[in-house]
Design an enzyme around this catalytic site. Sequence first.
Site: not given
Ligand code: BTN
Length: 299
Positions: A99, A164, A297
């Site tokens: 994100r 996380k 946060r």
């Molecule tokens: C976050 O920032 O918390 C979201 C992370 C999402 C990661 C997943 S892995 C599979 C899919 N492909 C990506 O490039 N991102 C999502």
Amino acid sequence: LAKKLKVTRTTVWKTLQHVSELGIEIQKASGQGYCIPGGIELLDQEKILSELSTTTKKLFNKLEIHQTIDSTNQYLLQQKDVISGTVCLAEKQTAGRGRRGREWISPYAANMYLSVFSEFPEGISKLSGLSLVVGIAIVTALEKLKFKDIQLKWPNDLVYQGKKLGGILIDLSGDVNGPCNAVIGVGLNIKMPPDSAIDQPWIDLQSIASKPVSRNKIIGKVLESLLTHISLFQKHGLKYFLKDWQRLDVLYGQEITLSSLKNPIHGTAKGIDDLGNLLVKIGSVIEPISSGDVSVRIK
Ligand code: BTN
């Protein structure tokens, strides 16, 4: 190894160098051979799909497993004529997306990098709670596998004891009020190498579990739950899941800071509304905050 594969010892050695390049630790005991500490479990289509029930199989189209890919979300976004229930998994992502433009660290054969394509006839305006329901789907699957105390941090983090464990990234395209598509991406830490360069406290399922975990089983169960929850969300919307959110909401009652583009805001988290907005008590007023570009946060 050389005898079994009918190759020279040098070929074994050279091949294993490529394995090391993938980031897999290879230990060498001179005169004895090689060892991958803790073993390795590669993605296996048959094992994953064996976790899908007959009902869920009707919501599923196909599963593509890639060894290395830039990003599973990006891949599905670029496909033509893709239909609902198409799933993409990768052993490794070279440009995994998180994100707010962040990178998602995605080492080989370690975790789950999964994307599901879904069509929604009613438009983007009806999808505000989708990422919350996806989070609920994942925790529900993990609870079935006997993992306890995994919670959700609005809008789309999976957390365990403040660290996380996974994240959700949804890419939407199409009409605000007409047919639209979602690529639902989930990253879940299963066996993350300990020295991974992640810029926040993190944990993986292997560290939470008391015995060895199976990636294929976990991914199969997550996919089963995800497809079921997406279908329920299409029928009933977020309202149907509000109780689940209340049970899993790690922020509820906590003093939080919201950082957006301008000034940080302090308040007390009070759950979510029917649209999936975070309710924050600021002074004596409860304000709905939409996910947009906000990061939360706990103070
Ligand atoms: C976050 O920032 O918390 C979201 C992370 C999402 C990661 C997943 S892995 C599979 C899919 N492909 C990506 O490039 N991102 C999502």
